[in-house]
Structures are given as C-alpha cells and as structure tokens.
Design a protein around this motif. Structure first.
Motif, PDB file in Angstrom:
ATOM      1  N   THR A 106       6.117   9.721  -4.147  1.00 47.27           N
ATOM      2  CA  THR A 106       7.127   9.525  -3.110  1.00 47.27           C
ATOM      3  C   THR A 106       6.471   8.753  -1.972  1.00 47.27           C
ATOM      4  N   PRO A 107       7.255   8.080  -1.133  1.00 49.16           N
ATOM      5  CA  PRO A 107       6.645   7.347  -0.016  1.00 49.16           C
ATOM      6  C   PRO A 107       5.773   8.231   0.868  1.00 49.16           C
ATOM      7  N   ASP A 108       6.252   9.437   1.202  1.00 50.59           N
ATOM      8  CA  ASP A 108       5.464  10.321   2.061  1.00 50.59           C
ATOM      9  C   ASP A 108       4.145  10.708   1.405  1.00 50.59           C
ATOM     10  N   ARG A 109       4.203  11.042   0.122  1.00 47.13           N
ATOM     11  CA  ARG A 109       2.980  11.452  -0.570  1.00 47.13           C
ATOM     12  C   ARG A 109       1.994  10.292  -0.694  1.00 47.13           C
ATOM     13  N   LEU A 110       2.503   9.096  -0.924  1.00 47.35           N
ATOM     14  CA  LEU A 110       1.598   7.953  -1.039  1.00 47.35           C
ATOM     15  C   LEU A 110       0.984   7.610   0.318  1.00 47.35           C
ATOM     16  N   HIS A 111       1.777   7.697   1.394  1.00 50.08           N
ATOM     17  CA  HIS A 111       1.217   7.532   2.739  1.00 50.08           C
ATOM     18  C   HIS A 111       0.058   8.511   2.950  1.00 50.08           C
ATOM     19  N   GLN A 112       0.298   9.777   2.609  1.00 47.98           N
ATOM     20  CA  GLN A 112      -0.712  10.812   2.831  1.00 47.98           C
ATOM     21  C   GLN A 112      -1.953  10.565   1.984  1.00 47.98           C
ATOM     22  N   TRP A 113      -1.747  10.135   0.747  1.00 51.20           N
ATOM     23  CA  TRP A 113      -2.894   9.912  -0.132  1.00 51.20           C
ATOM     24  C   TRP A 113      -3.754   8.764   0.386  1.00 51.20           C
ATOM     25  N   LEU A 114      -3.126   7.677   0.794  1.00 52.52           N
ATOM     26  CA  LEU A 114      -3.881   6.543   1.325  1.00 52.52           C
ATOM     27  C   LEU A 114      -4.619   6.930   2.607  1.00 52.52           C
ATOM     28  N   ALA A 115      -3.946   7.673   3.478  1.00 53.36           N
ATOM     29  CA  ALA A 115      -4.594   8.103   4.722  1.00 53.36           C
ATOM     30  C   ALA A 115      -5.769   9.026   4.431  1.00 53.36           C
ATOM     31  N   GLY A 116      -5.643   9.823   3.370  1.00 52.05           N
ATOM     32  CA  GLY A 116      -6.721  10.734   3.005  1.00 52.05           C
ATOM     33  C   GLY A 116      -7.978  10.037   2.538  1.00 52.05           C
ATOM     34  N   LEU A 117      -7.859   8.760   2.200  1.00 53.01           N
ATOM     35  CA  LEU A 117      -9.036   7.981   1.806  1.00 53.01           C
ATOM     36  C   LEU A 117      -9.845   7.534   3.016  1.00 53.01           C
ATOM     37  N   GLY A 118      -9.310   7.795   4.210  1.00 51.33           N
ATOM     38  CA  GLY A 118      -9.978   7.336   5.420  1.00 51.33           C
ATOM     39  C   GLY A 118      -9.474   5.991   5.888  1.00 51.33           C
ATOM     40  N   ALA A 119      -8.299   5.581   5.386  1.00 58.05           N
ATOM     41  CA  ALA A 119      -7.709   4.309   5.789  1.00 58.05           C
ATOM     42  C   ALA A 119      -6.629   4.554   6.842  1.00 58.05           C
ATOM     43  N   HIS A 120      -6.149   3.471   7.451  1.00 61.62           N
ATOM     44  CA  HIS A 120      -5.088   3.601   8.447  1.00 61.62           C
ATOM     45  C   HIS A 120      -4.087   2.461   8.238  1.00 61.62           C
ATOM     46  N   ALA A 121      -3.083   2.421   9.105  1.00 59.86           N
ATOM     47  CA  ALA A 121      -2.026   1.407   9.012  1.00 59.86           C
ATOM     48  C   ALA A 121      -1.432   1.375   7.604  1.00 59.86           C
ATOM     49  N   THR A 122      -1.141   2.563   7.077  1.00 61.79           N
ATOM     50  CA  THR A 122      -0.572   2.632   5.731  1.00 61.79           C
ATOM     51  C   THR A 122       0.859   2.093   5.736  1.00 61.79           C
ATOM     52  N   GLU A 123       1.203   1.423   4.657  1.00 58.44           N
ATOM     53  CA  GLU A 123       2.549   0.878   4.498  1.00 58.44           C
ATOM     54  C   GLU A 123       2.982   1.107   3.056  1.00 58.44           C
ATOM     55  N   VAL A 124       4.165   1.680   2.875  1.00 59.23           N
ATOM     56  CA  VAL A 124       4.690   1.936   1.534  1.00 59.23           C
ATOM     57  C   VAL A 124       6.096   1.365   1.443  1.00 59.23           C
ATOM     58  N   ARG A 125       6.310   0.540   0.447  1.00 63.54           N
ATOM     59  CA  ARG A 125       7.632  -0.024   0.193  1.00 63.54           C
ATOM     60  C   ARG A 125       8.076   0.351  -1.214  1.00 63.54           C
ATOM     61  N   GLU A 126       9.381   0.498  -1.370  1.00 66.61           N
ATOM     62  CA  GLU A 126       9.945   0.817  -2.679  1.00 66.61           C
ATOM     63  C   GLU A 126      10.467  -0.449  -3.336  1.00 66.61           C
ATOM     64  N   LEU A 127      10.119  -0.611  -4.598  1.00 64.73           N
ATOM     65  CA  LEU A 127      10.570  -1.747  -5.389  1.00 64.73           C
ATOM     66  C   LEU A 127      11.497  -1.218  -6.477  1.00 64.73           C
ATOM     67  N   SER A 128      12.784  -1.479  -6.335  1.00 65.03           N
ATOM     68  CA  SER A 128      13.747  -1.044  -7.343  1.00 65.03           C
ATOM     69  C   SER A 128      13.718  -2.008  -8.518  1.00 65.03           C
ATOM     70  N   ASN A 129      13.729  -1.455  -9.729  1.00 69.47           N
ATOM     71  CA  ASN A 129      13.664  -2.305 -10.919  1.00 69.47           C
ATOM     72  C   ASN A 129      14.344  -1.576 -12.079  1.00 69.47           C
ATOM     73  N   ILE A 130      15.591  -1.912 -12.329  1.00 66.75           N
ATOM     74  CA  ILE A 130      16.369  -1.303 -13.409  1.00 66.75           C
ATOM     75  C   ILE A 130      16.501  -2.333 -14.529  1.00 66.75           C
ATOM     76  N   ILE A 131      16.008  -1.981 -15.712  1.00 65.36           N
ATOM     77  CA  ILE A 131      15.913  -2.932 -16.819  1.00 65.36           C
ATOM     78  C   ILE A 131      16.794  -2.462 -17.977  1.00 65.36           C
ATOM     79  N   PRO A 132      17.641  -3.324 -18.524  1.00 66.29           N
ATOM     80  CA  PRO A 132      18.462  -2.927 -19.677  1.00 66.29           C
ATOM     81  C   PRO A 132      17.595  -2.456 -20.845  1.00 66.29           C
ATOM     82  N   ALA A 133      17.955  -1.306 -21.398  1.00 65.89           N
ATOM     83  CA  ALA A 133      17.166  -0.720 -22.489  1.00 65.89           C
ATOM     84  C   ALA A 133      17.685  -1.214 -23.836  1.00 65.89           C
TER      85      ALA A 133
END
Length: 277
Positions: free
Chosen positions: A188-215
């Motif tokens: 999730t965006p919140d969890r990915l923000h937290q994981w990146l920050a936990g690496l000791g990084a800052h200015a985290t940015e998370v964007r969602e890329l929607s991609n629905i592909i015909p099966a």
C-alpha cells in the motif's frame, strides 16, 4: 545459478512477450520518478531484460552509465539485444548476485547517483539488509526507487492458476512463494512510504500505476510462464502441464475473470546526507 534465476531463464520468451503490457510501463515510470539526469551513474538490480535499465540508460545519455545486474543469463542476453537495437552503449548487463555487488572503478568515488529495482526487491534474500546495503552504494543525496505490486494486484489471477495446479499436485510456486508474503509489508502507499523511510531515506514519494490487462487465453498463459508462477510447473511433465493450462483457462472463464490487475506502486526516496537526521 539460483532456482529463481533458472526459472526466469526458462521464461525468456514469455517474459519478453509481457514486456509491452507489464514490465515496460512500470520501468519507464520508475525512471521518470527517479529524475535521472545526463551524466548520472545508475545501478539497476534484478534488472531482467532491462525494463527500467534501458530507459535509465536513455535518460543519463552517453556521459552517464548504467550497471544492470541479474542472475538470469537469458534475460540479460535479451537485455543486451534490446539495448543494442536502441544504439545504447552506456549500459552493461552483468550476471551477478546483487547482494554482493561492488561498484567497479568507473563509478564515481561518492557512489551511484541512482538505484533502481523493478519488481525485484521482494526476491532479495534478507530483503531489508540487502537493499539497505545496495542503497549504501548510492551517494548522499542520490535517489533510490522500486516498483512493487499494489495490494490485490495479480492475486485473483495467481490464486486461480494455483487452484488449477492443485487439481494435479502440490499448490506451490517454490522459492518465489516467500516473495509474495514479504510483499505484504509494502503493498500500500502508506506501507511503502514507511518501508523506504525505514531504510534511512527521506523525501519518499509513492505513486500508483493502474494497469488492467485483458486476460486473453494467450496472454494469461504467458503471464504464468513469463514469471515466478512458472515455478509451480517444474515437477510436472508436458502432458500434465497441458492439462493444468486447460483447467486454468476454464477456471478463468467460470470465475468471470476477464482482466488481470497489474496495478503497481512506484516508490522513490532520497538518500540522507551525512549530517541529515
């Protein structure tokens, strides 16, 4: 070579057919979000056939460089062909264990300017420690970035395939299965923000890329054979694999699964300066 590397080597043809719909959009989005500039030095780990490494090489230009590292020889060879077709001479595809990678002398003394890992961080053994070490190869103030599946993405599709497998044997995808459990920590965006920050990084940015592909039947089976789900078929003979394929496609129809949700999170962050808190 690792079992996972062998799985992806065997998947070369199907993996390539997924590129336009799956790997390339995420790789290009990651490179854009990293904000790479001409002259930058970039490390791309779990690079596959170069879905993020090749656009990174285009972004940094001939004055920059990209080291693209993976364990799958066949995918690396495909990446070399792809780069050659685009006239890119500033990218090197290397078969190596990313967790042990050391920058060669061509990398600036302060380190890489950027680190990219598209759909691969969850395959790294001891993921947190491994990626923290890789991030340490990036200069202070440099950028790190990953792509991961968004929560719920590919789950219905994968579960349907594994239900088909279970009709004939063990419902397992082998060593890659642990990656799907780890993914829950950053899907999730919140969890990915937290994981990146936990690496000791800052200015985290998370964007969602929607991609629905015909099966479509062809694409659905390529999506199985072109990635880690392929590992579930390793113990079956050709006759049984064909039976699994038929059962899988029938289940997709029975469950009215007409699309594959390939929704992705693109997360980036900036490494801390020495005096950052």
């Amino acid at each position: 070579m690792s079992d996972l590397g062998s799985t992806f080597d065997e998947a070369r043809q199907e993996f390539a057919r997924l590129t336009t719909a799956v790997w390339a959009p995420a790789g290009q989005s990651l490179v854009f979000q990293l904000g790479l500039r001409p002259g930058d030095a970039v490390l791309d780990v779990c690079c596959g056939a170069g879905s993020s490494a090749i656009p990174a090489a285009a972004a940094v230009g001939q004055s920059g460089l990209v080291h693209a590292v993976d364990l799958a020889d066949e995918l690396l060879e495909q990446g070399r062909l792809n780069a050659s077709e685009r006239g890119l001479q500033n990218i090197e595809f290397v078969c190596a264990d990313a967790t042990e990678w050391e920058p060669p002398s061509t990398v600036p003394q302060l380190g890489y300017d950027g680190l990219a890992c598209s759909y691969g961080v969850f395959f790294l053994p001891h993921m947190d420690a491994a990626f923290t070490r890789l991030a340490g190869l990036v200069r202070p103030g440099g950028k790190i970035g990953i792509t991961v599946w968004r929560r719920g993405a590919v789950c219905e599709f994968a579960d349907t395939f594994l239900d088909a497998v279970a009709r004939h044997g063990e419902r397992s995808i082998g060593p890659a299965g642990a990656a799907f459990d780890i993914l829950e920590r950053m899907d999730t965006p919140d969890r990915l923000h937290q994981w990146l920050a936990g690496l000791g990084a800052h200015a985290t940015e998370v964007r969602e890329l929607s991609n629905i592909i015909p099966a479509t039947p062809e694409f659905a089976w390529d999506a199985v054979l072109g990635g880690p789900l392929r590992g579930a078929l390793s113990s079956f003979d050709a006759h049984t694999i064909e039976a699994i394929r038929r059962d899988f496609l029938e289940l997709l129809t029975d469950r009215a699964i007409h699309d594959i949700d390939a929704g992705t999170l693109v997360g980036t962050a900036t490494t801390n300066e020495p005096n950052a808190t």
